[in-house]
Design an enzyme around this catalytic site. Structure first.
Site, mmCIF file in Angstrom:
data_model
loop_
_atom_site.group_PDB
_atom_site.id
_atom_site.type_symbol
_atom_site.label_atom_id
_atom_site.label_comp_id
_atom_site.label_asym_id
_atom_site.label_seq_id
_atom_site.Cartn_x
_atom_site.Cartn_y
_atom_site.Cartn_z
ATOM 1 N N ARG A 105 0.845 -1.182 0.000
ATOM 2 C CA ARG A 105 0.000 0.000 0.000
ATOM 3 C C ARG A 105 0.884 1.237 0.000
ATOM 4 N NH1 ARG A 105 -4.551 1.072 4.504
ATOM 5 N NH2 ARG A 105 -2.865 0.399 5.829
ATOM 6 N N THR A 109 -0.841 7.593 -0.977
ATOM 7 C CA THR A 109 -2.125 7.521 -1.697
ATOM 8 C C THR A 109 -3.024 6.433 -1.128
ATOM 9 O OG1 THR A 109 -1.304 5.878 -3.260
ATOM 10 C CG2 THR A 109 -0.979 8.194 -3.844
ATOM 11 N N ASP A 201 -0.684 -3.281 12.715
ATOM 12 C CA ASP A 201 -0.290 -3.813 11.411
ATOM 13 C C ASP A 201 -0.153 -5.335 11.522
ATOM 14 O OD1 ASP A 201 1.462 -2.766 8.675
ATOM 15 O OD2 ASP A 201 1.687 -4.838 9.361
ATOM 16 N N ASP A 204 3.296 -6.827 10.663
ATOM 17 C CA ASP A 204 4.292 -6.540 11.716
ATOM 18 C C ASP A 204 4.027 -7.363 12.974
ATOM 19 O OD1 ASP A 204 5.686 -4.737 10.190
ATOM 20 O OD2 ASP A 204 4.653 -2.971 10.987
#
Ligand code: URA
Length: 210
Positions: A105, A109, A201, A204
């Protein structure tokens, strides 16, 4: 067709999900819980697989016994966090074929950029289960589904651990034919595209990269 969104809120899933959300849960436990939840989600996501029968002999009598019909399933993991869900589903369906789509990602944006794609042959005849633990903006999943549909695949389901309302809405708008199975729909996305309250995340948390 089945409902567009199924929240699999079995008490075992909810309990395990709470442990996963806790920031103090170590990566090894996080991965194990994700694997366990993936089994329970897959049970629901695959409840309508078509069956046929074949003649077998039990030690007691012959019978026409149910077996799965058609070409082998394909599981498509959206890298890298999808691999956490993939493990458990593969345990449940060990003969499934496996595909991978790598998307990251763009942090500014929030749009997906493809860096890897490998899918098995015969996609139009296979049921595809696409896995990614976090349905956030929905941009990555929708882009992955665009790629998968280019192969002619028609029977596609999406399995995630956690979803944001924004992601569910994006899926419904862009891929209304793909049912979504998830363990919970949280409140919202924050300005960085993270699910709130979420679990951080997922990649992670799985691999200890932060
Ligand atoms: N991806 C993640 O890993 N976590 C989020 O909260 C959103 C997207």
């Amino acid at each position: 067709m089945s409902a567009h969104l199924t929240v699999v809120d079995h008490p075992l899933i909810q309990h395990k999900l709470t442990l996963m959300r806790d920031r103090n849960t170590p990566s090894a436990v996080f991965r194990q819980l994700l694997r366990e939840i993936s089994l329970l989600l897959a049970y629901e996501a695959l409840h309508d697989l078509p069956l046929t029968t074949k003649p077998i002999e039990t030690p007691v009598a012959p019978m026409e016994a149910p077996i799965l019909q058609g070409k082998k399933l394909v599981l498509v993991s959206i890298l890298r966090a999808g691999n956490g869900l993939l493990e458990g589903v593969l345990e449940l369906v060990p003969s499934a074929r496996v595909g991978f789509i790598g998307l990251y990602r763009d942090p500014e944006t929030l749009q997906p950029v493809e860096y890897y794609k490998k899918l098995p042959e015969g996609m139009p005849e296979r049921t595809a289960v696409v896995v990614d633990p976090m349905l956030a903006t929905g941009n990555s999943v929708c882009a992955a589904l665009d790629r998968i549909k280019e192969t002619g695949a028609r029977d596609i389901r999406f399995m995630s651990l956690l979803a944001a309302p924004e992601g569910v809405a994006a899926m419904k708008a862009r891929h209304p034919d793909v049912p979504v199975f998830t363990a919970a729909v949280d409140e919202r996305l924050n300005d960085h595209g993270y699910i709130v309250p979420g679990l951080g995340d997922a990649g992670d948390r799985m691999y200890g990269t932060k």
